[in-house]
Design a protein around this motif. Structure first.
Motif, short mmCIF file in Angstrom:
data_model
loop_
_atom_site.label_atom_id
_atom_site.label_comp_id
_atom_site.label_asym_id
_atom_site.label_seq_id
_atom_site.Cartn_x
_atom_site.Cartn_y
_atom_site.Cartn_z
N MET A 1 0.87 -1.37 0.03
CA MET A 1 0.03 0.04 0.00
C MET A 1 0.86 1.36 0.00
SD MET A 1 -2.92 1.28 0.00
CE MET A 1 -4.17 -0.10 0.58
N LEU A 2 0.66 2.10 -0.98
CA LEU A 2 1.32 3.21 -0.95
C LEU A 2 0.93 4.29 -0.03
CD1 LEU A 2 1.66 3.68 -4.93
CD2 LEU A 2 3.30 2.75 -3.53
N ASP A 3 1.95 5.00 0.81
CA ASP A 3 1.62 5.98 1.72
C ASP A 3 0.92 7.32 1.31
OD1 ASP A 3 1.69 6.78 4.77
OD2 ASP A 3 2.60 8.48 3.59
N LEU A 4 -0.05 7.83 1.71
CA LEU A 4 -0.43 9.06 1.04
C LEU A 4 0.32 10.27 1.42
CD1 LEU A 4 -2.97 10.41 -0.22
CD2 LEU A 4 -4.20 10.78 1.87
N HIS A 5 0.76 10.31 2.55
CA HIS A 5 1.76 11.35 2.84
C HIS A 5 3.04 11.56 2.03
CE1 HIS A 5 4.19 14.29 5.04
NE2 HIS A 5 5.16 13.42 5.27
N ARG A 6 3.44 10.36 1.67
CA ARG A 6 4.75 10.08 1.00
C ARG A 6 4.07 10.43 -0.59
NH1 ARG A 6 6.66 6.83 4.96
NH2 ARG A 6 5.51 5.07 4.52
N LEU A 7 3.07 9.90 -1.06
CA LEU A 7 2.52 10.52 -2.31
C LEU A 7 2.33 11.88 -2.66
CD1 LEU A 7 0.07 7.88 -3.12
CD2 LEU A 7 1.88 8.00 -4.23
N THR A 8 1.92 12.58 -1.56
CA THR A 8 1.86 14.10 -1.32
C THR A 8 3.17 14.76 -1.45
OG1 THR A 8 0.09 13.95 0.10
CG2 THR A 8 1.08 15.96 -0.06
N LEU A 9 4.11 14.14 -0.85
CA LEU A 9 5.58 14.72 -1.12
C LEU A 9 6.10 14.41 -2.62
CD1 LEU A 9 7.36 13.57 2.12
CD2 LEU A 9 6.56 15.86 1.40
N LEU A 10 5.57 13.55 -3.25
CA LEU A 10 6.10 13.13 -4.67
C LEU A 10 5.40 14.13 -5.65
CD1 LEU A 10 7.50 11.29 -6.64
CD2 LEU A 10 5.62 10.08 -6.89
N HIS A 11 4.09 14.33 -5.15
CA HIS A 11 3.50 15.18 -5.98
C HIS A 11 4.00 16.70 -6.00
CE1 HIS A 11 0.02 17.43 -7.52
NE2 HIS A 11 -0.48 18.03 -6.43
N ARG A 12 4.46 17.24 -4.74
CA ARG A 12 4.64 18.54 -4.39
C ARG A 12 6.23 18.54 -5.26
NH1 ARG A 12 3.55 21.09 1.33
NH2 ARG A 12 1.19 21.34 0.87
N PHE A 13 6.96 17.29 -5.45
CA PHE A 13 8.18 17.47 -6.03
C PHE A 13 7.88 17.58 -7.55
CE2 PHE A 13 11.55 15.63 -8.13
CZ PHE A 13 12.72 16.09 -7.76
N ALA A 14 7.02 17.12 -8.20
CA ALA A 14 6.41 17.16 -9.55
C ALA A 14 6.28 18.50 -9.85
CB ALA A 14 5.46 16.27 -9.96
N ALA A 15 5.35 19.12 -8.79
CA ALA A 15 5.01 20.66 -9.08
C ALA A 15 6.22 21.55 -8.92
CB ALA A 15 3.74 20.80 -8.35
N THR B 1 15.64 14.36 -10.54
CA THR B 1 14.63 14.72 -11.27
C THR B 1 13.55 13.20 -11.36
OG1 THR B 1 16.16 13.80 -12.93
CG2 THR B 1 15.93 16.18 -12.80
N LEU B 2 12.68 13.54 -11.87
CA LEU B 2 11.76 12.48 -11.70
C LEU B 2 12.06 11.36 -12.86
CD1 LEU B 2 8.18 14.10 -11.68
CD2 LEU B 2 9.31 12.38 -9.71
N THR B 3 11.97 9.97 -12.42
CA THR B 3 12.25 9.13 -13.60
C THR B 3 10.75 8.79 -14.39
OG1 THR B 3 11.54 7.14 -12.33
CG2 THR B 3 13.99 7.65 -12.36
N GLU B 4 10.86 8.17 -15.47
CA GLU B 4 9.61 7.67 -16.20
C GLU B 4 8.69 7.27 -15.20
OE1 GLU B 4 6.29 7.65 -18.61
OE2 GLU B 4 8.37 8.80 -18.88
N ALA B 5 9.00 6.36 -14.28
CA ALA B 5 8.06 5.94 -13.26
C ALA B 5 7.72 6.84 -12.59
CB ALA B 5 8.78 4.65 -12.90
N GLY B 6 8.63 7.74 -11.96
CA GLY B 6 8.15 8.75 -11.02
C GLY B 6 7.30 9.77 -11.69
N ARG B 7 7.24 9.90 -12.95
CA ARG B 7 6.43 10.75 -13.60
C ARG B 7 5.18 10.23 -13.44
NH1 ARG B 7 10.92 12.28 -16.58
NH2 ARG B 7 10.30 10.58 -18.13
N ARG B 8 4.73 8.90 -13.85
CA ARG B 8 3.49 8.19 -13.97
C ARG B 8 3.07 8.18 -12.53
NH1 ARG B 8 2.96 4.87 -18.63
NH2 ARG B 8 1.92 3.46 -17.55
#
Length: 274
Positions: free
Chosen positions: A1-15, A57-64
């Motif tokens: 299960m992917l953690d929502l808080h860590r997904l939020t950090l990834l989302h902020r990194f992308a932005a 930088t984001l990898t292709e998997a990171g961007r997805r």
């Protein structure tokens, strides 16, 4: 299960584009953000970031995965807005990022609000403000648009007012003041000035429309400015056929939240300057 808080950090990194920017936005240290993203990589089972000694930088998997994170966070925000709407709950903290000339005009309306707790910040770069909106660092971005443009992707834009562009100061003044050439107002100013057969004074460029308005009020020169920038400046003005629009931009998932709606209504009630 992917953690929502860590997904939020990834989302902020992308932005926001860097671990340092995410750290500044969240109040964590850069090392803590990096560690949490490393944990997310282990949860996902793939490399999400390509790291060097000085950047990542984001990898292709990171961007997805960042794209999926945005979808998940939008759904969570929409659910929270739905519950708040069902309870008619206008409370909560709403962060607004606005251009300086609008900040002075909207502040009196915002202090009249009884529900939301409002934080008003100022920006001079609309692109940066929209990035922070996408990263959920702010809830409403008030931007100016000098040319017709499509709505920002994934966001909802509401027109607050049309701000006429005028010539401030004597048209026959020998000194014409402008913003730096990377500012959107500069292009419109140069078009109007070209029609008048005048040129900007090459000795100075001033960041901030309010700064230019103050100089015009002090008799230093003339300038092409939006009318709102002259709200507290007593100077002669000459109309032009140009204008800029003042828009409020929100995330689609939050636009039905009562607190956001209350703030948007207050912003829309700000009278324009004739």
């Amino acid at each position: 299960m992917l953690d929502l808080h860590r997904l939020t950090l990834l989302h902020r990194f992308a932005a926001l584009g860097s671990i340092a920017a995410v750290a500044a936005a969240t109040g964590y240290s850069a090392s803590a953000v990096s560690q949490q993203l490393a944990v997310l990589e282990r949860e996902a089972g793939v490399a999400l970031l390509e790291r060097t000694a000085r950047s990542a930088t984001l990898t292709e998997a990171g961007r997805r995965l960042a794209g999926h994170a945005a979808t998940v966070l939008d759904a969570v925000e929409a659910a929270e807005a739905d519950l708040a709407r069902a309870a008619d709950d206008t409370s909560g903290r709403i962060v607004i990022s606005t251009i300086p000339t609008v900040a002075v005009a909207v502040a009196p309306r915002l202090v009249e609000l009884s529900g939301p707790r409002v934080v008003l910040r100022q920006h001079t770069d609309d692109t940066q403000a929209l990035d922070r909106l996408r990263a959920r660092e702010v809830d409403i971005a008030v931007i100016d648009t000098w040319r017709d443009a499509p709505p920002p992707p994934g966001l909802v834009r509401t027109r607050l007012m049309v701000d006429p562009v005028v010539i401030a100061g004597p048209v026959d003044h020998s000194t014409w003041l402008v913003a730096p050439d990377d500012q959107p107002s500069r292009r419109v100013a140069e078009e109007v000035m070209a029609e008048l057969g005048v040129r900007p004074d090459s000795r100075w460029e001033f960041m901030g429309l309010a700064t230019i308005a103050g100089l015009v009020a002090a008799g230093v020169g003339a300038a092409v400015l939006p009318r709102l920038a002259l709200r507290h400046a007593d100077v002669p003005v000459t109309p032009t056929d140009r204008s800029r629009s003042i828009d409020a931009v929100v995330r689609a998932g939050s636009r039905t939240r009562p607190a956001v709606g209350a703030v948007l209504a207050a912003l829309a009630a700000v009278p324009s300057v004739p």
